[in-house]
Design a protein around this motif. Structure first.
Motif, PDB file in Angstrom:
ATOM      1  N   SER A 192       0.829  -1.210   0.000  1.00 23.07           N
ATOM      2  CA  SER A 192       0.000   0.000   0.000  1.00 23.07           C
ATOM      3  C   SER A 192       0.863   1.260   0.000  1.00 23.07           C
ATOM      4  N   TRP A 316      -5.865   8.581   0.017  1.00 29.51           N
ATOM      5  CA  TRP A 316      -6.044   7.256  -0.577  1.00 29.51           C
ATOM      6  C   TRP A 316      -5.561   6.165   0.372  1.00 29.51           C
ATOM      7  N   GLU A 320      -7.591   2.936   1.882  1.00 26.19           N
ATOM      8  CA  GLU A 320      -7.124   1.574   1.639  1.00 26.19           C
ATOM      9  C   GLU A 320      -7.209   0.732   2.908  1.00 26.19           C
TER      10      GLU A 320
END
Length: 415
Positions: A192, A316, A320
């Motif tokens: 990630s 973001w 996630e």
């Protein structure tokens, strides 16, 4: 037919069509007396040299200085990245066709055949186009074109296969299932972080490209005046425009270096940036008329653009939901604000570092030399740009990650 032969034929087509896109405009210029001092044979050699250049092959220049018997030597290494996309996408198309014709465990045969054919094309071209004025290293001519072509065929094959696992015949999901839960959490966090860093860099690049477009629109009158002064004619003007379109990705990466504060080098001793500007004489290239000049207002405002990209990357990352490092710290640090502060600062550093590493690659690709005169140093200041982007994107990530719960209206936060 055998897969290796199909791959070879696919890449011979790639080489042919990419060569046609180079030959047609240059031959048109020759017929319009744009290369009146050159024979048709020398123009074809020049076409081959340009074909090698758009694949990233450096050209060794040995030119006689005007009005002097001295020979000026240098290497032309500036790659027009926009034109490099032509062989890349042709190879991408071929990769999809090869993948359709083969099973996953046979795909390597078509790729090896394709790359082998391209290696021979590059080697033959390097041997055929070398002159006294322009030399070509045969090893570079054979191997360097494999980089854009190889990336194209592999990504095209992956696109057709649908996953990297099918492409190489390995089931990653099964392999991950055999690892421990802690390893899976760590892997999810790292993956990630990498994707957030890529997002931050791509967003910064996109915003820089928008800024370049705005600058071109604002300075359109200056660009038109340079066209009129050059008087290239219809065909020459078309070829000049194609060449400038070919370097637009380079200019977008230069714009990213400029807004980051790292600056760009426009020849030996010339630096252009929002914090420092010292530019010497430049060649009469129309697109250079869009360079920022005069009073630009508060310089620090431009440095906020990569910070904005970092904010989006931080947002973001929160969505996630893979911040297992913060979970691990919260178990060991009983004070919530301490674990949140430490994990968020380190998150900004990690994601900023990924964006900075990508910046070094982009700045390196956009840099180069024209081989003669002052223009032996062109492009972003590589390490300064990387450090500035690391800090700016990292700062944005910290802000974005901390502000995102309010934007998402996290029910846990509201309680």
């Amino acid at each position: 037919m055998p897969l290796w032969l199909q791959g070879a034929l696919e890449f011979i087509q790639c080489a042919f069509f990419s060569a046609v896109l180079v030959v047609v405009p240059l031959i048109a210029v020759w017929f319009a007396d744009g290369f009146a001092e050159r024979s048709l044979d020398s123009v074809f050699r020049m076409c081959g040299q340009v074909w090698l250049l758009i694949h990233g092959v450096p050209l060794e220049l040995n030119l006689v200085a005007p009005g002097s018997p001295a020979v000026v030597t240098g290497a032309m290494t500036l790659i027009p990245l926009g034109l490099t996309l032509i062989p890349f996408f042709l190879a991408w198309r071929s990769g999809r066709r090869i993948a359709r014709a083969s099973y996953a465990d046979q795909l390597w045969q078509g790729i090896v055949g394709a790359l082998g054919a391209y290696l021979l094309v590059g080697l033959i071209t390097g041997f055929a186009v070398a002159t006294e004025e322009v030399g070509v290293n045969l090893g570079a001519a054979a191997l360097i074109p494999l980089i854009p072509a190889g990336l194209g065929v592999i990504t095209g094959a992956r696109r057709e296969a649908g996953s990297w696992g099918r492409l190489i015949g390995v089931d990653f999901a099964e392999w991950i299932a055999t690892t421990s839960q802690h390893s899976r959490w760590a892997g999810s966090y790292v993956w990630s972080v990498i994707r957030a860093g890529v997002l931050g860099y791509v967003m910064a690049f996109g915003l820089a490209a928008v800024g370049l477009t705005v600058s071109l629109a604002i300075h359109w009158l200056e660009i038109s005046n340079i066209y009129q002064q050059l008087q290239p004619g219809p065909i020459g003007g078309a070829v000049l425009t194609i060449a400038q379109l070919g370097v637009l990705p380079n200019l977008a990466l230069w714009s990213l270096a400029w807004i980051s504060g790292g600056g760009i080098t426009l020849g030996v001793g010339s630096t252009l940036g929002p914090l420092e500007t010292a530019v010497g004489p430049l060649p009469a290239v129309p697109v250079l008329g869009a360079l920022p000049a005069g009073d630009l207002g508060p310089s620090w405002v431009y440095l906020l653009v990569p910070v904005l990209a970092g904010i989006l990357a931080g947002w973001w990352f929160l969505r996630e939901g893979e911040n297992h490092f913060e979970d691990w710290l919260s178990i060991r640090l009983k004070v919530r604000w301490a674990s949140l502060a430490l994990s968020t600062v380190l998150l900004g550093l990690f994601i900023g570092a990924v964006a900075g590493l990508l910046s070094t690659l982009g700045s390196w690709l956009a840099s180069g030399s024209l081989g003669i005169g002052r223009l032996t140093e062109l492009g972003p200041n590589l390490w300064t740009t990387a450090l500035m982007l690391t800090g700016e994107v990292g700062l944005g990530v910290v802000i974005g990650y901390l502000v995102a719960p309010f934007l998402e209206r996290d029910p846990v936060l509201e309680d």
